[in-house]
Design an enzyme around this catalytic site. Structure first.
Site, PDB file in Angstrom:
ATOM      1  N   ALA A  25       0.774  -1.284   0.041  1.00 13.78           N
ATOM      2  CA  ALA A  25      -0.005   0.233  -0.113  1.00 13.78           C
ATOM      3  C   ALA A  25       0.989   1.460   0.054  1.00 13.78           C
ATOM      4  CB  ALA A  25      -0.671   0.048   1.229  1.00 13.78           C
ATOM      5  N   VAL A  26       1.392   1.459  -1.166  1.00 14.58           N
ATOM      6  CA  VAL A  26       2.137   2.641  -1.589  1.00 14.58           C
ATOM      7  C   VAL A  26       1.751   4.036  -2.015  1.00 14.58           C
ATOM      8  CG1 VAL A  26       4.454   3.151  -2.562  1.00 14.58           C
ATOM      9  CG2 VAL A  26       4.279   1.192  -1.623  1.00 14.58           C
ATOM     10  N   GLY A  27       2.000   4.970  -1.314  1.00 20.96           N
ATOM     11  CA  GLY A  27       1.457   6.323  -1.690  1.00 20.96           C
ATOM     12  C   GLY A  27      -0.159   6.194  -1.443  1.00 20.96           C
ATOM     13  N   ASP A  59      -2.963  -8.031  -4.235  1.00 19.52           N
ATOM     14  CA  ASP A  59      -3.254  -6.650  -4.443  1.00 19.52           C
ATOM     15  C   ASP A  59      -4.250  -5.914  -3.620  1.00 19.52           C
ATOM     16  OD1 ASP A  59      -1.421  -7.070  -6.601  1.00 19.52           O
ATOM     17  OD2 ASP A  59      -2.796  -6.177  -8.216  1.00 19.52           O
ATOM     18  N   ILE A  60      -3.651  -4.796  -3.096  1.00 15.06           N
ATOM     19  CA  ILE A  60      -4.427  -4.271  -1.987  1.00 15.06           C
ATOM     20  C   ILE A  60      -5.603  -3.501  -2.574  1.00 15.06           C
ATOM     21  CG2 ILE A  60      -3.165  -1.966  -2.233  1.00 15.06           C
ATOM     22  CD1 ILE A  60      -4.503  -3.654   0.826  1.00 15.06           C
ATOM     23  N   ASP A  61      -5.612  -3.198  -3.841  1.00 18.06           N
ATOM     24  CA  ASP A  61      -6.964  -2.584  -4.455  1.00 18.06           C
ATOM     25  C   ASP A  61      -7.958  -3.862  -4.832  1.00 18.06           C
ATOM     26  OD1 ASP A  61      -5.144  -3.660  -6.418  1.00 18.06           O
ATOM     27  OD2 ASP A  61      -5.851  -1.957  -7.892  1.00 18.06           O
ATOM     28  N   GLY A  86      -9.169 -12.657 -17.921  1.00 16.86           N
ATOM     29  CA  GLY A  86      -9.139 -12.074 -19.445  1.00 16.86           C
ATOM     30  C   GLY A  86      -8.954 -13.161 -20.136  1.00 16.86           C
ATOM     31  N   TYR A  87      -8.236 -14.188 -19.920  1.00 23.87           N
ATOM     32  CA  TYR A  87      -7.830 -15.303 -20.897  1.00 23.87           C
ATOM     33  C   TYR A  87      -8.037 -16.703 -20.251  1.00 23.87           C
ATOM     34  CZ  TYR A  87      -5.273 -11.059 -21.624  1.00 23.87           C
ATOM     35  OH  TYR A  87      -4.876  -9.895 -22.015  1.00 23.87           O
ATOM     36  N   GLU A  91       4.377  -9.954 -13.448  1.00 25.71           N
ATOM     37  CA  GLU A  91       3.377 -11.091 -13.748  1.00 25.71           C
ATOM     38  C   GLU A  91       4.078 -11.831 -14.994  1.00 25.71           C
ATOM     39  OE1 GLU A  91      -1.297 -10.504 -14.016  1.00 25.71           O
ATOM     40  OE2 GLU A  91      -0.645 -10.213 -15.876  1.00 25.71           O
TER      41      GLU A  91
END
Length: 398
Positions: free
Chosen positions: A41-43, A131-133, A155-156, A224
């Site tokens: 969680a940067v910025g 991922d934090i989001d 998506g794949y 990734e």
């Protein structure tokens, strides 16, 4: 259920209905495993911490001992009053700020490698990188645990040939995967496994990224790309369906019976360093094997790459410009598309065609969402005969 529940190397491919959550959780709870969750969680990404942690406590390995390792440059923004389950904990690890979002992505592997080695591995049995989001919507239990668990990219995961996977195709990169090879395309937003196996994998991604940097190249999808290279030749022992990482940008298709974790809608220009802009890269557009992303980045297009399916060079450009922009811009992009066509050895749609397709998709999204504010207006302007939109008859209708 018309989905594959076993991979071609005979390990579980986990979907809703392929396991009994009560039974498998009970089996693992007897072992009392210690679970580590690593998030960055940067910025401005600290704004997602509260939702991630609170939803995680409701749905993620409930009644297990879970420690959240939060890597941040803003320790004061880490929520202090999260109701953690028994044995749960939050550990804050300070990291430097970054000037580019690409550096945040690549830096995850560096700082995670150091922290797993010095701090986490002695206190954990399993480790997840997330991922934090993102937010948890439904049960994620012990069915997700294995020596090495990968998650299919939403998506794949169907109707996609291996040639269409966005693997790194430039031989210069250490993440290079030759044409004709590949099983699946896995996301780097959720992956987990035994702490020692995860340490090996995280360290691999870090070291390969460093080797690329020495050669003045950056893998098309950062860690990734390296993750997919590793998993191609070191098969995961369990594969989780896209239920385990969907996106709030996308509708839920019929084959996704439950969304367990999902990425949040966000304004990349607002939350990312350097306003979400991509950077210039050293690759020449005409270099054999140059990626579509690279081609468009050279035009300094602001690319929201994580939420778009990279099917053509044009689709990248339209993320920012759509059908708008000046005629000069459109001509420049169409020249770029034609050059990309020669590199990729296949025709690509023009900016106008892709832009119209995107606008149609956006309008369809509006029409499928009746609470959407423009819904009534769009409906009123639709011809009952042809189904096409009519021109507004006055300025007020515009």
């Amino acid at each position: 259920m018309d989905v594959n529940s076993v991979t071609n190397w005979n390990v579980p491919l986990v979907w809703e209905g392929t396991f009994d959550p009560i039974v498998i959780d009970a089996i693992y709870k007897r072992m009392e495993p210690r679970i580590a969750v690593v998030v960055f969680a940067v910025g401005k990404y600290t704004r997602f911490l509260k939702g991630f942690l609170e939803s995680g406590e409701k749905h993620f390995l409930v009644d297990f001992r879970v420690t959240y390792y939060i890597f941040t440059d803003n320790e004061q923004d880490v929520p202090k009053e999260i109701d953690l389950g028994e044995g749960g904990a939050i550990s804050v690890i300070n990291v430097p700020s970054a000037n580019r979002w690409q550096d945040v992505v690549l830096g995850r592997m560096k700082w995670a490698t150091f922290a797993i080695d010095k701090q986490i591995r002695s206190k954990s049995d399993y480790l997840f990188m997330m991922d934090i989001d993102s937010i948890f919507y439904n049960h994620v239990g012990a069915e997700s645990l294995s020596r090495l668990s990968a998650v299919l990219h939403r998506g794949y995961y169907k109707n996609t040939s291996r040639e269409a996977f966005p693997y790194e195709r430039r031989p210069k990169s250490r993440a290079y995967i030759p044409p004709g090879e590949g099983d699946y395309y896995d996301t780097a937003a959720v992956w987990g496994g035994y702490v020692e196996d995860m340490y090996k994998l995280v360290k691999y991604c870090y070291e390969q990224s460093e080797e690329d940097a020495k050669n003045n190249i950056e893998a098309v999808w950062q860690e990734e790309s390296h993750l997919n290279k590793f998993l191609l030749y070191n098969k995961p022992t369990k594969v989780l369906s896209p239920e385990y990482l969907w996106s709030n940008y996308d509708e839920k298709p019929a084959d996704i019976r439950v969304i367990r974790i999902s990425q949040l809608v966000k304004n990349y220009k607002d939350v990312r360093p350097n306003h979400g802009q991509s950077e210039r890269v050293v690759d020449e557009v005409g270099e054999e094997g140059a990626s579509v992303k690279t081609i468009c980045v050279k035009m300094e297009v602001e690319v929201e790459v994580e939420e778009e399916e990279p099917q053509t060079a044009a689709s990248y450009a339209v993320v920012c410009w759509g059908c708008a922009g000046t005629e000069r811009d459109r001509k420049r992009l169409n020249r770029l598309v034609r050059r990309a066509s020669s590199v990729l050895d296949g025709p690509l749609d023009s900016i106008g065609v892709v832009g119209e397709r995107r606008l149609l998709a956006m309008l369809t999204s509006i029409m499928d969402n009746t609470p959407h504010l423009p819904h009534e207006t769009v409906g009123a302007l639709t011809s009952s005969f042809s189904g096409r939109l009519l021109q507004p008859s006055s300025r007020t209708e515009r």
